[in-house]
Design an enzyme around this catalytic site. Sequence first.
Site: not given
Ligand code: NVA
Ligand code: CP
Length: 309
Positions: A108, A135, A138, A227, A267, A293
Amino acid sequence: MKNFINLKDIPISDLRKILTDAKKRKIKRKKLNTLDLDKDKPLKGKLLIQMFEKPSSRTRLSFYLAIKQLGGGTITLKSNEIHLGKGGESLADTAKILSTYGDGFMLRTDSDEKILEFSKNLKIPVINGLSPSSHPTQVLSDVFTVEEIKRKPISKLNITWIGDCNNVLNSLIAASIKFSFKLNIGCPKNYKPKKFVLDWVKKNKSKINFFDDPKKAVKNADVIFSDKVISLNDKVNVKKKKKDFSKFRINKSLINQAKKDVIFLHCLPRGNEVSEDVFLGKHSHVWQQALNRVHVQKSILLYCFGKLR
Ligand code: NVA
Ligand code: CP
């Protein structure tokens, strides 16, 4: 060995195979405990290295359970605790070390370029566990959840996204093109996706439509996704952005404009983009979505490790 970086680069036949395997494995686990292994233990002896450059609850836990249930193990690295980028250790050297100790790498990161650099230098598969542009784990899992709840191929459903044009939406757009489903996107006029996404939408003659009126976007929707308005990588005027999205809040009155049996998915983590009563209400399936997931990522791991049958 295969990477899992962006849905748009993975053949639909492979994506379908992953979903089919996930469905079979999920059914077989009905009576098992969280840490019981799948009978065939297909990843026995394998190590998944996870690295997070930003926070995560679900991705971290679901990959932990996924590799464990397949018979393997995982270690989680925090980027600020390893040498990468510090003390002169190059990404190439770190990649060599990861490939020496581990069998797969889940990352990540704040940098799409970094995932690509890793993919060039690793001898083991790399999985994108969220980047600024996508992502994918997800969203593939979300396709699974939609088909599980609606008991129909997603291509027969009307999908709506209400909210920011962010990484999760980019992956949903990729899924819409791959799985051929209709996607309505409700967002303020000046918050459309980046040009490279729009160019891709155009090139693929997809069934994607934009609306700056959320009520029009959710008309006839079978599924509404949302989201956070402010993502982890957002460097924006938070107050202004929140204000610009204020009429895109998902509340009961908006849900009532969609089909009667519409489902709501998110998500997580959530912000103010959805009202509490919708998030916790009868249309919402967010907890099932989060748990799925684990199941889908198991099949993603098998795909990456060349063990998907
Ligand atoms: N769009 C959000 C998704 C978190 C799982 C982010 O990138 O923070
Ligand atoms: N939805 C998701 O990816 O959650 P986290 O940021 O907690 O991993």
